[in-house]
Every structure is written in structure tokens, then in C-alpha cells.
Scaffold this motif. Sequence first.
Motif, PDB file in Angstrom:
ATOM      1  N   ASN A 321      98.919 -24.246  30.521  1.00  0.00           N
ATOM      2  CA  ASN A 321      97.935 -23.307  29.854  1.00  0.00           C
ATOM      3  C   ASN A 321      98.286 -23.020  28.477  1.00  0.00           C
ATOM      4  N   GLU A 322      99.478 -22.908  28.058  1.00  0.00           N
ATOM      5  CA  GLU A 322      99.890 -22.563  26.720  1.00  0.00           C
ATOM      6  C   GLU A 322      99.495 -23.892  26.061  1.00  0.00           C
ATOM      7  N   ARG A 323      99.802 -25.208  26.394  1.00  0.00           N
ATOM      8  CA  ARG A 323      99.204 -26.556  25.691  1.00  0.00           C
ATOM      9  C   ARG A 323      98.000 -26.281  25.345  1.00  0.00           C
ATOM     10  N   ARG A 324      97.018 -25.856  26.352  1.00  0.00           N
ATOM     11  CA  ARG A 324      95.622 -25.946  26.167  1.00  0.00           C
ATOM     12  C   ARG A 324      95.270 -24.958  25.290  1.00  0.00           C
ATOM     13  N   GLU A 325      96.003 -23.740  25.335  1.00  0.00           N
ATOM     14  CA  GLU A 325      95.339 -22.616  24.088  1.00  0.00           C
ATOM     15  C   GLU A 325      95.544 -23.241  22.886  1.00  0.00           C
ATOM     16  N   LEU A 326      96.895 -23.910  22.693  1.00  0.00           N
ATOM     17  CA  LEU A 326      97.400 -24.171  21.398  1.00  0.00           C
ATOM     18  C   LEU A 326      96.385 -25.468  20.773  1.00  0.00           C
ATOM     19  N   ASP A 327      96.061 -26.235  21.774  1.00  0.00           N
ATOM     20  CA  ASP A 327      95.318 -27.292  21.595  1.00  0.00           C
ATOM     21  C   ASP A 327      93.962 -26.688  21.017  1.00  0.00           C
ATOM     22  N   THR A 328      93.249 -25.810  21.788  1.00  0.00           N
ATOM     23  CA  THR A 328      91.752 -25.340  21.289  1.00  0.00           C
ATOM     24  C   THR A 328      91.984 -24.581  19.747  1.00  0.00           C
ATOM     25  N   SER A 329      93.014 -23.898  19.707  1.00  0.00           N
ATOM     26  CA  SER A 329      93.158 -23.043  18.344  1.00  0.00           C
ATOM     27  C   SER A 329      93.470 -23.759  17.440  1.00  0.00           C
ATOM     28  N   ILE A 330      94.316 -24.889  17.478  1.00  0.00           N
ATOM     29  CA  ILE A 330      94.727 -25.805  16.340  1.00  0.00           C
ATOM     30  C   ILE A 330      93.282 -26.803  16.127  1.00  0.00           C
ATOM     31  N   THR A 349      90.300 -39.168   8.579  1.00  0.00           N
ATOM     32  CA  THR A 349      90.608 -37.912   8.599  1.00  0.00           C
ATOM     33  C   THR A 349      92.241 -37.691   8.389  1.00  0.00           C
ATOM     34  N   ILE A 350      92.491 -36.851   7.512  1.00  0.00           N
ATOM     35  CA  ILE A 350      93.980 -36.212   7.288  1.00  0.00           C
ATOM     36  C   ILE A 350      94.165 -34.737   7.044  1.00  0.00           C
ATOM     37  N   VAL A 351      94.631 -34.150   8.029  1.00  0.00           N
ATOM     38  CA  VAL A 351      94.882 -32.629   7.743  1.00  0.00           C
ATOM     39  C   VAL A 351      96.188 -32.174   8.033  1.00  0.00           C
ATOM     40  N   PHE A 352      96.488 -31.124   7.604  1.00  0.00           N
ATOM     41  CA  PHE A 352      97.749 -30.488   7.770  1.00  0.00           C
ATOM     42  C   PHE A 352      97.948 -29.214   7.768  1.00  0.00           C
ATOM     43  N   ASN A 353      98.818 -28.544   8.494  1.00  0.00           N
ATOM     44  CA  ASN A 353      99.220 -27.201   8.495  1.00  0.00           C
ATOM     45  C   ASN A 353     100.757 -27.103   9.136  1.00  0.00           C
ATOM     46  N   LYS A 354     101.527 -26.264   8.168  1.00  0.00           N
ATOM     47  CA  LYS A 354     102.898 -26.265   8.591  1.00  0.00           C
ATOM     48  C   LYS A 354     103.251 -25.833   9.929  1.00  0.00           C
ATOM     49  N   ASN A 355     102.295 -24.789  10.393  1.00  0.00           N
ATOM     50  CA  ASN A 355     102.202 -24.147  11.378  1.00  0.00           C
ATOM     51  C   ASN A 355     101.850 -24.657  12.838  1.00  0.00           C
ATOM     52  N   TRP A 356     101.299 -25.666  12.660  1.00  0.00           N
ATOM     53  CA  TRP A 356     100.835 -26.394  13.868  1.00  0.00           C
ATOM     54  C   TRP A 356     101.956 -27.053  14.708  1.00  0.00           C
ATOM     55  N   HIS A 357     101.761 -26.702  15.889  1.00  0.00           N
ATOM     56  CA  HIS A 357     102.829 -27.245  17.274  1.00  0.00           C
ATOM     57  C   HIS A 357     102.807 -28.530  17.152  1.00  0.00           C
ATOM     58  N   LYS A 358     103.988 -29.175  16.816  1.00  0.00           N
ATOM     59  CA  LYS A 358     104.184 -30.673  17.120  1.00  0.00           C
ATOM     60  C   LYS A 358     103.765 -31.480  18.331  1.00  0.00           C
ATOM     61  N   GLY A 359     103.921 -30.630  19.315  1.00  0.00           N
ATOM     62  CA  GLY A 359     103.728 -31.338  20.770  1.00  0.00           C
ATOM     63  C   GLY A 359     102.109 -31.295  20.940  1.00  0.00           C
ATOM     64  N   VAL A 360     101.203 -30.738  20.057  1.00  0.00           N
ATOM     65  CA  VAL A 360      99.880 -30.962  20.656  1.00  0.00           C
ATOM     66  C   VAL A 360      99.315 -31.754  19.482  1.00  0.00           C
ATOM     67  N   ILE A 361      99.777 -32.174  18.450  1.00  0.00           N
ATOM     68  CA  ILE A 361      98.935 -32.686  17.303  1.00  0.00           C
ATOM     69  C   ILE A 361      98.327 -34.028  17.713  1.00  0.00           C
ATOM     70  N   GLY A 362      98.817 -34.625  18.704  1.00  0.00           N
ATOM     71  CA  GLY A 362      98.255 -35.990  19.026  1.00  0.00           C
ATOM     72  C   GLY A 362      97.142 -35.923  19.739  1.00  0.00           C
ATOM     73  N   ARG A 367      90.794 -35.060  19.628  1.00  0.00           N
ATOM     74  CA  ARG A 367      89.900 -34.205  19.754  1.00  0.00           C
ATOM     75  C   ARG A 367      88.880 -34.368  18.480  1.00  0.00           C
ATOM     76  N   LEU A 368      89.845 -34.321  17.135  1.00  0.00           N
ATOM     77  CA  LEU A 368      88.841 -34.733  15.998  1.00  0.00           C
ATOM     78  C   LEU A 368      87.930 -35.950  15.952  1.00  0.00           C
ATOM     79  N   ILE A 369      88.513 -36.910  16.601  1.00  0.00           N
ATOM     80  CA  ILE A 369      87.841 -37.901  16.831  1.00  0.00           C
ATOM     81  C   ILE A 369      86.404 -37.833  17.461  1.00  0.00           C
ATOM     82  N   GLU A 370      86.490 -36.944  18.569  1.00  0.00           N
ATOM     83  CA  GLU A 370      85.277 -36.667  19.289  1.00  0.00           C
ATOM     84  C   GLU A 370      84.129 -36.208  18.222  1.00  0.00           C
TER      85      GLU A 370
END
Length: 568
Positions: A321-330, A349-362, A367-370
Motif C-alpha cells: 500500500n505504501e508502494r502504491r501511494e509512492l508510485d501514484t505521487s511520484i 523521457t529523462i526525469v530526475f528528483n533527488k527525493n524520489w524513492h529508489k524502490g519505485v522508479i522502475g 507508468r510514464l510510457i503509458e
Amino acid sequence: MQNRWLILPQADVEKALQLANELDFPVEITNLLIQRGIDTFEKTKNFFKPSLLHLHDPYLMIDMEKAVQRIIHAIENKENILIYGDYDVDGTTSVAMMYLFLHSIYKNVHFYIPDRYEEGYGISYVGIDYAETHKYSLIISLDCGIKENEKISYAKNKGIDFIVCDHHLPDDCIPNAYAVLDPQRTDCTYPYKYLSGCGVGFKLIQALAKRLNISDDKVLSYLDLVAVSNAADIVPLTGENRLLTAFGLKKLIKTPRAGLKVFLPKEIRETFSVSNIVFGIAPKINAAGRISHAQNAVNLLISQNELESRKIYSQINELNNERRELDTSITSEALLEIIKTGQTNSYATIVFNKNWHKGVIGIVASRLIEEYFRPTLVFTEGKNNDLVASARSVPGFDIYKALENCSEYLEQFGGHMYAAGLSIKKENFLFFKNKFELTVKENIKQSQRIPTIEIDEEISLKIINKRFFKLIKYFEPFGPENMRPLFLSKKIFFSGNYTLMGKDKSHLKMIVFQDNINNTFEAIAFKMAHLLPKFEKYPFDMVFSLYENYWQGKTFYQLQIKDVKFIE
């Protein structure tokens, strides 16, 4: 963006008709069979009624004999054995399976999963040092190790032997391990090349059981874990993989182990399929390693106590559930970043934010490809002020090769055609970004920039009946290289009967027909409720697949619409 419709190459008409006569099948079914390389009566029988007798002899895999002898030697000499695996679903199922099997015959066995953030992917020096400290003289690695030459040599210098069970493509130089089991080795003549990491581990269990006179029933009891691995790791569901998955699904439905039973609500048992693993089980198992530590996932999979399983499952579900929330917000932040950095019309597409959680960037990259159909990299800050990224690609474009072309700016990278990971010095980010955009621009084909729906064949709705549905069901389990067939039917009409579905009423269930309003079909069109005015006004061509649904003990047949083009 409108999808491109591509009808796949069709079978030779005479060949399809001949096979249809032999089997007494509709030619539309034999066309699908021949497209999958099933072009004889005997092949069809084996495809529709798979048998475990068709599993290959595990000793056909190079180094299998050496691996078995080394494990038996370790058991006889009371050595400590460490099972080592990756933190994703393939790795955790592999480790759970090997641990359960070996621990049932020998007690000096433990497992180790590397920390995603502290140690990274694959075998780590930290893990090898842990093995030395705790006096493990044999490590069996699963779903990793085939490219870890230096680390395996490091272990060897400490007196630790490695048995590598992997399924990734090796480099030119095979690691200097005691045994290396990988059907992708160029010198390996094993008949099937596309096993998952868990699949390779299963072949080692098969071989050990054969030597130790352990029953087939015990060996086959691990197929539920292999099925979860195959589905989650998106390996081709052909040949031996399809066989292992088919029987693994049966076990998962009928007699699931305690650690998997918690994932299976009773109401979906009848219709349980690979897609339930991909979208239901796999994300939760992965969440353990993405947000916390994947050891929790192994603890769940090896649990034989239902109360304990439910407790661990509850913890993992919270992580998901935490992963899903992070996924949605990021994802929301990343979509804004694309606009902010002027990349709406870029080739990549190349985007960066130092605060994004490493576990969900994949996941975010997917999602961005969609939204923007193109090769995508999502960066965040890693250790030592470096940047790390997950890369995802679109069908047909090799993102690994694109990264190779920019390797002068990379610290590390690895992966395959459609997914990769990398790290980079912060000061090289803009140089890399510009080079990668240029690389994609120069190498991507125009057809790869448009979402494509691959259609198996065009059919008339009048051929669809109960038998046709049942024949399609025999093609299961569906997955890569054996996808659920997609059909095209033209000039379809909406009958006027419909129901809006979903919390936001965005899905449309309706009755459609082609030539005769007396011959109607129930169809569901997900996220197409906004098209209702057009359905009411115009006939349409549709791409769809066939599904069986169960409700209160009854079977219902349904067309699931993938895409439509209105005839205005």
C-alpha cells in the motif's frame, strides 16, 4: 495517441485447412496454432494436454553433475550451505524453493537476500563476507551470479565454493565457480533456453532428487513457486516454461502452500491465471524488497503455519500500500516534470528528483510510457551523491544498446533490451541526457513511436460459440510468446443495452452484434464509458479477446474490447 493495428502474419491457408480437418477444429483455431509453431496433430495434442513426462532431463544442463556432487559432498561432510538470491520475485521464490527442499533433507542450510539499497543487485562483497564470518563453505546463488566473475573469485580466495543457478545472458567469460548452471551458456546444450532463475533452481532440485531417490511428488510440490516466478519474471510461456507454469497453477489453485494461500481469495480460485500473479501476487512480494527487506518475502514463502503467514502477509500488504501511494505521487510529479523541462515532444523521457524513492522508479518509468510512448529513464539520488536510474523501453527498441552508446558517462549499468538500471555522477547528468536523447532520435523507428496492438486474426462473430471459447481456453496459460489471442471484427453495432461500471463509472458493459441482432454478445470496454455517445451513433471495428467469467457457480462468456475505430 491512437493505437496502430497490426495483423500478425497468417498461417498458410491450405496448411490451416488440412490441420482443421485432422482435428475437427475451426480453421480460425488452427491458424492460431500454426502461428505458435503448433502445426501437427501430435504437437496440438501435447500443447492442449501438456504432460510432466515431457520435462527435460536436468542432467542435460552443463555442470549439473558437478553441482549435484558438490551439494552431496557438503551434506556428507556437514558443511554449512548458504542459499543466496536476488530481492525480486524470481529471486525470492528461488531461494524459498531451494531452502525448503534442502532443509527438508539437511539442517545446516540458511538463506541470504542482499539489501536492495546497501548492497544492490546480485552477489555482493557484503554477502560473501557474511558467509565467511558465519563459516559457510558453499553458496548456491539463484537468479544472479552469471556476470559476477570478480566477486566469485573473491569468495574462492576465502575458501567458499559457488554453485551459480542463473538464466541471464553470460559475458564471454564464465565465472570461475564450482558449477555454473545457465541454459543461456553458449556451451550448454540443454534443449530449452528460457527458464526463469527459479526454473533453473527447480532443475537442480530435480537432479538432486533423482540422485537421492526422493519422490517425484515432493519435487513437483514446488511447482507453485516456479509458476509465480515464471509469471512475475515475464519469461516466454513456451515449451518447458509453459509446462511448469500450467502444473504450477494447478497446484496453486488446489493445494497452495500456506505462504501463497494468503494471496488467493476464494472467489477468484475458479478463474485464477497468470495475470492474477502478475497483477495480484507479484507486486506484493516485490514490495517487501522495494520498501523494506525482501527477507520478509522469503519468510512468508517458506512459512508452513497459516497464522504466521497471515501476519507476514499483513506486513507485506502494508508495504505494498505504501508502494502504491509512492508510485501514484511520484508518477504525478514526474508527469509535471516532463512538461516543466520541455520534453513533451522529445524522443526519450529523462526525469530526475533527488527525493524520489529508489524502490519505485522502475514502476514510475513504466507508468510514464503509458502516457508518453517512448524510452524512459527515471533518476533519483543514490549513495555517495551519485544519481541512479531505472530505464524502461517500448517494444522493439533496445534500451540496453542505447545505454552502451552513452557508456562514457555511466558509472555502472546492467539489464536487457526492455529494462535496465544505471548509476551516474551528478556532474555528468546533462551530458548523458543530451547524448541519450540523440541516440534514441537516431536509432528509433517511427513505428516504435506509436503504440501497436498486434492482432492474431480477423474473425466473424458468428463463429464464436461455447466450443470456440473452450478451444481458446486450451491455449492457457497465457503469457509472453503465447499471449491471449486478440481478434479483429468489423462493422459491429451497439444494441442499446449497457451498464456503466466501476467506482467512477468509467467502464462500459454492453450488448453488441455484427450481422444479426438475434445473435448478440456481452462485451466489456474498460475506460471507454466516455465513448458511449459514439457507440450509440456509429458502427465500429473492434479488437477484442475472449474471457470466461464465473459467478455463483455459473460460467459466463464475454468479449473484452481492447480498442475500437468508429466508422463515421
